[in-house]
Design a protein around this motif. Structure first.
Motif, PDB file in Angstrom:
ATOM      1  N   ASP A  82       8.078  -7.379  10.440  1.00 56.64           N
ATOM      2  CA  ASP A  82       6.613  -7.395  10.549  1.00 56.64           C
ATOM      3  C   ASP A  82       6.007  -8.150   9.354  1.00 56.64           C
ATOM      4  OD1 ASP A  82       6.783  -5.730  12.815  1.00 56.64           O
ATOM      5  OD2 ASP A  82       7.030  -3.987  11.499  1.00 56.64           O
ATOM      6  N   PRO A  83       4.765  -8.622   9.517  1.00 59.06           N
ATOM      7  CA  PRO A  83       4.103  -9.286   8.386  1.00 59.06           C
ATOM      8  C   PRO A  83       3.996  -8.328   7.199  1.00 59.06           C
ATOM      9  CG  PRO A  83       2.827  -9.582  10.413  1.00 59.06           C
ATOM     10  CD  PRO A  83       3.904  -8.590  10.718  1.00 59.06           C
ATOM     11  N   VAL A  84       4.278  -8.859   6.033  1.00 62.49           N
ATOM     12  CA  VAL A  84       4.233  -8.043   4.812  1.00 62.49           C
ATOM     13  C   VAL A  84       2.845  -8.176   4.190  1.00 62.49           C
ATOM     14  CG1 VAL A  84       5.086  -7.895   2.447  1.00 62.49           C
ATOM     15  CG2 VAL A  84       6.696  -8.198   4.350  1.00 62.49           C
ATOM     16  N   THR A  85       2.232  -7.046   3.851  1.00 67.29           N
ATOM     17  CA  THR A  85       1.005  -7.126   3.061  1.00 67.29           C
ATOM     18  C   THR A  85       1.280  -6.495   1.701  1.00 67.29           C
ATOM     19  OG1 THR A  85      -0.014  -4.985   3.545  1.00 67.29           O
ATOM     20  CG2 THR A  85      -0.329  -6.731   5.189  1.00 67.29           C
ATOM     21  N   PRO A  86       0.726  -7.098   0.645  1.00 62.79           N
ATOM     22  CA  PRO A  86       0.986  -6.599  -0.708  1.00 62.79           C
ATOM     23  C   PRO A  86       0.580  -5.140  -0.892  1.00 62.79           C
ATOM     24  CG  PRO A  86       0.060  -8.789  -0.813  1.00 62.79           C
ATOM     25  CD  PRO A  86      -0.046  -8.354   0.616  1.00 62.79           C
ATOM     26  N   VAL A  87      -0.517  -4.714  -0.262  1.00 60.81           N
ATOM     27  CA  VAL A  87      -0.955  -3.328  -0.445  1.00 60.81           C
ATOM     28  C   VAL A  87       0.055  -2.359   0.177  1.00 60.81           C
ATOM     29  CG1 VAL A  87      -2.786  -1.653   0.000  1.00 60.81           C
ATOM     30  CG2 VAL A  87      -3.380  -3.987  -0.615  1.00 60.81           C
ATOM     31  N   ASP A  88       0.572  -2.717   1.343  1.00 57.37           N
ATOM     32  CA  ASP A  88       1.600  -1.868   1.957  1.00 57.37           C
ATOM     33  C   ASP A  88       2.854  -1.821   1.090  1.00 57.37           C
ATOM     34  OD1 ASP A  88      -0.030  -1.324   4.073  1.00 57.37           O
ATOM     35  OD2 ASP A  88       0.877  -2.775   5.439  1.00 57.37           O
ATOM     36  N   LEU A 180      -3.549  12.896 -15.562  1.00 56.95           N
ATOM     37  CA  LEU A 180      -4.711  13.435 -14.840  1.00 56.95           C
ATOM     38  C   LEU A 180      -4.297  14.210 -13.600  1.00 56.95           C
ATOM     39  CD1 LEU A 180      -7.025  10.326 -15.262  1.00 56.95           C
ATOM     40  CD2 LEU A 180      -6.869  12.345 -16.712  1.00 56.95           C
ATOM     41  N   GLY A 181      -3.104  13.915 -13.084  1.00 56.49           N
ATOM     42  CA  GLY A 181      -2.519  14.748 -12.029  1.00 56.49           C
ATOM     43  C   GLY A 181      -3.223  14.692 -10.691  1.00 56.49           C
ATOM     44  N   ASP A 182      -3.999  13.641 -10.429  1.00 51.25           N
ATOM     45  CA  ASP A 182      -4.779  13.674  -9.191  1.00 51.25           C
ATOM     46  C   ASP A 182      -4.638  12.422  -8.335  1.00 51.25           C
ATOM     47  OD1 ASP A 182      -6.061  11.889 -10.789  1.00 51.25           O
ATOM     48  OD2 ASP A 182      -7.967  12.940 -10.873  1.00 51.25           O
ATOM     49  N   VAL A 183      -3.574  11.661  -8.512  1.00 47.54           N
ATOM     50  CA  VAL A 183      -3.411  10.451  -7.698  1.00 47.54           C
ATOM     51  C   VAL A 183      -2.290  10.637  -6.678  1.00 47.54           C
ATOM     52  CG1 VAL A 183      -4.344   8.742  -9.300  1.00 47.54           C
ATOM     53  CG2 VAL A 183      -1.952   9.443  -9.523  1.00 47.54           C
ATOM     54  N   THR A 184      -2.454   9.967  -5.543  1.00 48.66           N
ATOM     55  CA  THR A 184      -1.390   9.892  -4.534  1.00 48.66           C
ATOM     56  C   THR A 184      -1.223   8.421  -4.166  1.00 48.66           C
ATOM     57  OG1 THR A 184      -2.925  10.045  -2.661  1.00 48.66           O
ATOM     58  CG2 THR A 184      -2.065  12.136  -3.555  1.00 48.66           C
ATOM     59  N   PRO A 185      -0.036   8.032  -3.713  1.00 47.11           N
ATOM     60  CA  PRO A 185       0.134   6.630  -3.305  1.00 47.11           C
ATOM     61  C   PRO A 185      -0.889   6.218  -2.253  1.00 47.11           C
ATOM     62  CG  PRO A 185       2.269   7.691  -3.470  1.00 47.11           C
ATOM     63  CD  PRO A 185       1.240   8.784  -3.636  1.00 47.11           C
ATOM     64  N   GLN A 186      -1.160   7.143  -1.296  1.00 44.76           N
ATOM     65  CA  GLN A 186      -2.105   6.775  -0.246  1.00 44.76           C
ATOM     66  C   GLN A 186      -3.531   6.608  -0.791  1.00 44.76           C
ATOM     67  OE1 GLN A 186      -1.991   9.023   3.359  1.00 44.76           O
ATOM     68  NE2 GLN A 186      -3.919   8.156   4.078  1.00 44.76           N
ATOM     69  N   GLY A 187      -3.986   7.558  -1.595  1.00 49.82           N
ATOM     70  CA  GLY A 187      -5.345   7.469  -2.136  1.00 49.82           C
ATOM     71  C   GLY A 187      -5.511   6.244  -3.023  1.00 49.82           C
ATOM     72  N   TYR A 188      -4.523   6.022  -3.852  1.00 46.42           N
ATOM     73  CA  TYR A 188      -4.574   4.920  -4.821  1.00 46.42           C
ATOM     74  C   TYR A 188      -4.638   3.565  -4.112  1.00 46.42           C
ATOM     75  CZ  TYR A 188      -3.027   2.817  -9.357  1.00 46.42           C
ATOM     76  OH  TYR A 188      -2.905   2.132 -10.539  1.00 46.42           O
ATOM     77  N   THR A 189      -3.796   3.392  -3.089  1.00 48.72           N
ATOM     78  CA  THR A 189      -3.799   2.108  -2.381  1.00 48.72           C
ATOM     79  C   THR A 189      -4.999   2.012  -1.437  1.00 48.72           C
ATOM     80  OG1 THR A 189      -2.164   3.040  -0.836  1.00 48.72           O
ATOM     81  CG2 THR A 189      -1.341   1.606  -2.593  1.00 48.72           C
ATOM     82  N   THR A 190      -5.527   3.163  -1.010  1.00 42.20           N
ATOM     83  CA  THR A 190      -6.776   3.133  -0.232  1.00 42.20           C
ATOM     84  C   THR A 190      -7.914   2.636  -1.118  1.00 42.20           C
ATOM     85  OG1 THR A 190      -6.051   4.928   1.199  1.00 42.20           O
ATOM     86  CG2 THR A 190      -8.421   4.534   1.093  1.00 42.20           C
TER      87      THR A 190
END
Lengths: 204, 204
Positions: A82-88, A180-190
């Motif tokens: 599939d096409p690669v996107t940098p954010v993914d 800070l203990g409050d980041v997730t990969p999904q939230g951060y990349t969102t």
């Protein structure tokens, strides 16, 4: 003398690396000595020195082990049909970092931060850290080039600069997670993607 | 006894903070003791302890000084009559960080990295670092909200997540500058902007 097999050597080496990781996590890199690593490993001094001459060599081994799993991850991303996107790709890397970080008693990201600080005062660690991170960043450059080929990123952009920005998101994630203990990969990349979808950004 | 003026106290305090920064840069945070700071400052122990009870208090003061200049910067950005874009704000912050970092003998970014590592083993530093970084990040959140009001960022996006991503670019810049030595605010934000201008990104 019994013949030491390759497998035995690899296992032994791994035990020592794990013992060193535990020491660095418990007391920081600065305070960790070879004597601590030997005690933690439960092996003899001779056995440990047979694998590593210094704690700098052990740090290099820790980094090699951690980065080899990330290399495999990038291989999977770059071989995707599939096409690669940098954010993914970034999200996949952060999820991988999180999986490694959440292993019990062995949060490698804490070791990484110790290594950053130590690199500023220890030339051997600086050489190791800079060469490993340069390699890691080159994987992001490959992602950028692939994304340009796939048409998901402006083909005129400099993939080296894109790699700087993408790679630069990783320490920022690691640091916010630990401090800070409050980041997730999904939230951060969102959050990153929200910038990408900025309505006022000029189309190319 | 002479009356100690406010100005004299502020200057004295500043001397001690500068001496502490020098110690941390030369030998790392872990090895720095109050005795080192006292020696470096050229003041008496009593004089130094009159301002700071511990090296943790000095670290907090270093952070306060550094962040107060960044707060002023954000104020300028947020009061700008022109539309604010997060990438421009990030570039301004990185240029500011670079100006601070390039002051001779006093690279505060090296002190910051020491503090990250130390926070993992020292609760007082952790409390200082996390509260300072939370405040710093909230400035990026204000930038995100302003950009949403200005129409340069999707108004539906969560400004807290945008702030995580933007703030996360800063440690990644600092680390690449110190370990790899090849980043500039312009190149780094150009790399980020190249992602923003991705042709395949769906318009909002």
């Amino acid at each position: 003398m019994p013949k030491v097999t390759e497998e035995h050597r690899a296992n032994r080496r791994r035990e020592i690396v794990l013992a060193a990781r535990k020491c660095v996590m418990d007391q920081g890199f600065h305070k960790t000595t070879m004597a601590d690593v030997i005690r933690e490993s439960g092996l003899s001094a001779g056995a440990v020195y047979g694998y590593f001459k210094s704690k700098e060599e052990i740090v290099s081994a820790i980094a090699d082990d951690a980065l080899s799993t990330i290399d495999q991850l990038f291989e999977g991303i770059l071989n995707s049909p599939d096409p690669v996107t940098p954010v993914d790709a970034l999200r996949a890397v952060l999820e991988h970092v999180l999986r490694i970080a959440e292993m019990p008693d062995n949060d490698l990201t804490r070791v990484a931060i110790q290594a950053w600080a130590e690199a500023l005062h220890n030339d051997a660690i600086m050489v190791t850290a800079s060469s490993k991170y340069r390699m890691l960043r080159s994987n992001f450059e490959a992602v950028a080039r692939r994304a340009q080929a796939d048409g998901t990123v402006d083909p005129e952009a400099d993939p080296k600069l894109i790699a700087q920005a993408l790679f630069g998101m990783v320490p920022g994630f690691v640091l916010q997670r630990l401090l800070l203990g409050d980041v997730t990969p999904q939230g951060y990349t969102t959050g990153l993607a929200a910038l990408l979808n900025a309505p006022a950004v000029k189309p190319v």
